[in-house]
Design a protein around this motif. Structure first.
Motif, PDB file in Angstrom:
ATOM      1  N   GLN A 146      45.679  48.395  19.947  1.00  0.00           N
ATOM      2  CA  GLN A 146      45.909  49.171  18.737  1.00  0.00           C
ATOM      3  C   GLN A 146      47.171  50.020  18.798  1.00  0.00           C
ATOM      4  N   CYS A 147      47.701  50.221  19.968  1.00  0.00           N
ATOM      5  CA  CYS A 147      48.965  50.936  20.086  1.00  0.00           C
ATOM      6  C   CYS A 147      49.649  50.479  21.359  1.00  0.00           C
ATOM      7  N   SER A 148      50.903  50.784  21.478  1.00  0.00           N
ATOM      8  CA  SER A 148      51.669  50.291  22.624  1.00  0.00           C
ATOM      9  C   SER A 148      52.072  51.404  23.579  1.00  0.00           C
ATOM     10  N   ALA A 149      51.369  52.545  23.540  1.00  0.00           N
ATOM     11  CA  ALA A 149      51.748  53.673  24.390  1.00  0.00           C
ATOM     12  C   ALA A 149      51.756  53.296  25.866  1.00  0.00           C
ATOM     13  N   LEU A 150      50.739  52.592  26.334  1.00  0.00           N
ATOM     14  CA  LEU A 150      50.687  52.204  27.744  1.00  0.00           C
ATOM     15  C   LEU A 150      51.810  51.245  28.093  1.00  0.00           C
ATOM     16  N   GLU A 151      52.004  50.263  27.228  1.00  0.00           N
ATOM     17  CA  GLU A 151      53.049  49.285  27.482  1.00  0.00           C
ATOM     18  C   GLU A 151      54.417  49.954  27.534  1.00  0.00           C
ATOM     19  N   ASP A 152      54.648  50.867  26.590  1.00  0.00           N
ATOM     20  CA  ASP A 152      55.943  51.538  26.526  1.00  0.00           C
ATOM     21  C   ASP A 152      56.166  52.447  27.728  1.00  0.00           C
ATOM     22  N   LEU A 153      55.159  53.209  28.099  1.00  0.00           N
ATOM     23  CA  LEU A 153      55.296  54.184  29.177  1.00  0.00           C
ATOM     24  C   LEU A 153      55.367  53.534  30.552  1.00  0.00           C
ATOM     25  N   LEU A 154      54.502  52.558  30.803  1.00  0.00           N
ATOM     26  CA  LEU A 154      54.383  51.998  32.147  1.00  0.00           C
ATOM     27  C   LEU A 154      54.961  50.592  32.285  1.00  0.00           C
ATOM     28  N   GLY A 155      55.459  50.043  31.207  1.00  0.00           N
ATOM     29  CA  GLY A 155      56.022  48.701  31.285  1.00  0.00           C
ATOM     30  C   GLY A 155      54.966  47.636  31.507  1.00  0.00           C
ATOM     31  N   VAL A 156      53.773  47.856  30.989  1.00  0.00           N
ATOM     32  CA  VAL A 156      52.689  46.895  31.153  1.00  0.00           C
ATOM     33  C   VAL A 156      52.961  45.699  30.258  1.00  0.00           C
ATOM     34  N   ASP A 157      52.900  44.502  30.850  1.00  0.00           N
ATOM     35  CA  ASP A 157      53.102  43.309  30.049  1.00  0.00           C
ATOM     36  C   ASP A 157      51.905  42.374  30.131  1.00  0.00           C
ATOM     37  N   GLY A 158      50.785  42.893  30.597  1.00  0.00           N
ATOM     38  CA  GLY A 158      49.559  42.119  30.671  1.00  0.00           C
ATOM     39  C   GLY A 158      48.406  42.985  31.143  1.00  0.00           C
ATOM     40  N   TYR A 159      47.207  42.526  30.875  1.00  0.00           N
ATOM     41  CA  TYR A 159      45.998  43.241  31.281  1.00  0.00           C
ATOM     42  C   TYR A 159      45.127  42.307  32.083  1.00  0.00           C
ATOM     43  N   PRO A 160      44.403  42.829  33.049  1.00  0.00           N
ATOM     44  CA  PRO A 160      44.356  44.214  33.490  1.00  0.00           C
ATOM     45  C   PRO A 160      45.604  44.587  34.290  1.00  0.00           C
ATOM     46  N   ILE A 210      53.630  56.787  41.724  1.00  0.00           N
ATOM     47  CA  ILE A 210      52.941  55.502  41.748  1.00  0.00           C
ATOM     48  C   ILE A 210      53.269  54.834  43.079  1.00  0.00           C
ATOM     49  N   ARG A 211      52.230  54.536  43.855  1.00  0.00           N
ATOM     50  CA  ARG A 211      52.406  53.954  45.190  1.00  0.00           C
ATOM     51  C   ARG A 211      52.176  52.457  45.208  1.00  0.00           C
ATOM     52  N   HIS A 212      51.445  51.952  44.218  1.00  0.00           N
ATOM     53  CA  HIS A 212      51.147  50.525  44.171  1.00  0.00           C
ATOM     54  C   HIS A 212      50.900  50.131  42.717  1.00  0.00           C
ATOM     55  N   ARG A 213      51.353  48.937  42.341  1.00  0.00           N
ATOM     56  CA  ARG A 213      51.178  48.453  40.974  1.00  0.00           C
ATOM     57  C   ARG A 213      50.819  46.976  41.032  1.00  0.00           C
ATOM     58  N   HIS A 214      49.814  46.605  40.239  1.00  0.00           N
ATOM     59  CA  HIS A 214      49.435  45.200  40.169  1.00  0.00           C
ATOM     60  C   HIS A 214      49.105  44.864  38.718  1.00  0.00           C
ATOM     61  N   ILE A 215      49.757  43.841  38.181  1.00  0.00           N
ATOM     62  CA  ILE A 215      49.460  43.364  36.833  1.00  0.00           C
ATOM     63  C   ILE A 215      48.635  42.086  36.990  1.00  0.00           C
ATOM     64  N   HIS A 268      37.790  33.074  43.767  1.00  0.00           N
ATOM     65  CA  HIS A 268      38.068  33.404  42.364  1.00  0.00           C
ATOM     66  C   HIS A 268      37.231  34.584  41.881  1.00  0.00           C
ATOM     67  N   ARG A 269      36.834  35.454  42.815  1.00  0.00           N
ATOM     68  CA  ARG A 269      36.081  36.664  42.503  1.00  0.00           C
ATOM     69  C   ARG A 269      36.996  37.862  42.715  1.00  0.00           C
ATOM     70  N   PRO A 270      36.707  38.981  42.036  1.00  0.00           N
ATOM     71  CA  PRO A 270      37.528  40.176  42.248  1.00  0.00           C
ATOM     72  C   PRO A 270      37.570  40.562  43.729  1.00  0.00           C
ATOM     73  N   ASN A 271      38.756  40.958  44.172  1.00  0.00           N
ATOM     74  CA  ASN A 271      38.938  41.338  45.569  1.00  0.00           C
ATOM     75  C   ASN A 271      39.888  42.519  45.625  1.00  0.00           C
ATOM     76  N   MET A 272      39.398  43.652  46.075  1.00  0.00           N
ATOM     77  CA  MET A 272      40.186  44.869  46.139  1.00  0.00           C
ATOM     78  C   MET A 272      40.772  45.118  47.531  1.00  0.00           C
ATOM     79  N   ALA A 273      40.685  44.145  48.423  1.00  0.00           N
ATOM     80  CA  ALA A 273      41.122  44.353  49.802  1.00  0.00           C
ATOM     81  C   ALA A 273      42.588  44.784  49.877  1.00  0.00           C
ATOM     82  N   GLY A 274      43.437  44.209  49.045  1.00  0.00           N
ATOM     83  CA  GLY A 274      44.847  44.576  49.071  1.00  0.00           C
ATOM     84  C   GLY A 274      45.082  46.035  48.743  1.00  0.00           C
ATOM     85  N   PHE A 275      44.311  46.557  47.806  1.00  0.00           N
ATOM     86  CA  PHE A 275      44.427  47.965  47.447  1.00  0.00           C
ATOM     87  C   PHE A 275      43.766  48.865  48.470  1.00  0.00           C
TER      88      PHE A 275
END
Length: 153
Positions: A96-110, A121-126, A135-142
């Protein structure tokens, strides 16, 4: 953010991968076990849309997705980033708005960020954090980044 390590999850209504990550963040909260670690979530929708999404009375199509995967309701703060809803086709779920995309340069979700206690910001993952074998969520890298930041506090 001051003196805390913060995992910031950016998601949107209608994003199945985003919803699948939510229980993983709850598990991180349980396993890190530090009052200096927090998870917050930001969505490019309005407060009414976010509240409606978590309500069984909502008519939003995304509720069908949520209900199908177990009625996930995170134990962390979910914050909308839009003040007013744009008029769009009710059958198409869009941001509904692009505030996140504009501020953080998000070009995809999650999108997931780790913010250190200094506010940097110490780590970023798009995209979804997925184990390629299962093919299951894995947070080990974070997890290594989180643990090193939390231990340094």
């Amino acid at each position: 953010f001051q003196d805390k390590v913060t995992l910031v999850s950016l998601w949107r209504i209608g994003c199945t991968w985003c919803i699948l990550e939510m229980p993983e963040y709850d598990r991180l909260l349980d396993s890190v076990r530090s009052d200096r670690f927090q998870v917050i979530s930001l969505a490019p929708q309005t407060m009414d849309e976010v509240q409606g999404y978590y309500s069984n009375d909502s008519t939003l199509p995304a509720v069908q997705v949520r209900m199908a995967i177990g009625g996930i309701v995170p134990r962390y703060d979910v914050l909308p980033t839009c003040a007013t809803k744009r008029e769009t086709d009710p059958n198409v779920l869009t941001v509904q708005c692009s505030a996140l995309e504009d501020l953080l340069g998000v070009d995809g979700y999650p999108a997931t960020y780790i913010v250190g206690p200094d506010g940097l910001i110490r780590h970023r993952h798009i995209g979804m954090l997925v184990d390629p074998a299962t093919h299951r969520p894995n947070m080990a890298g974070f997890r290594a980044t989180l643990d090193s930041l939390v231990l340094a506090l």
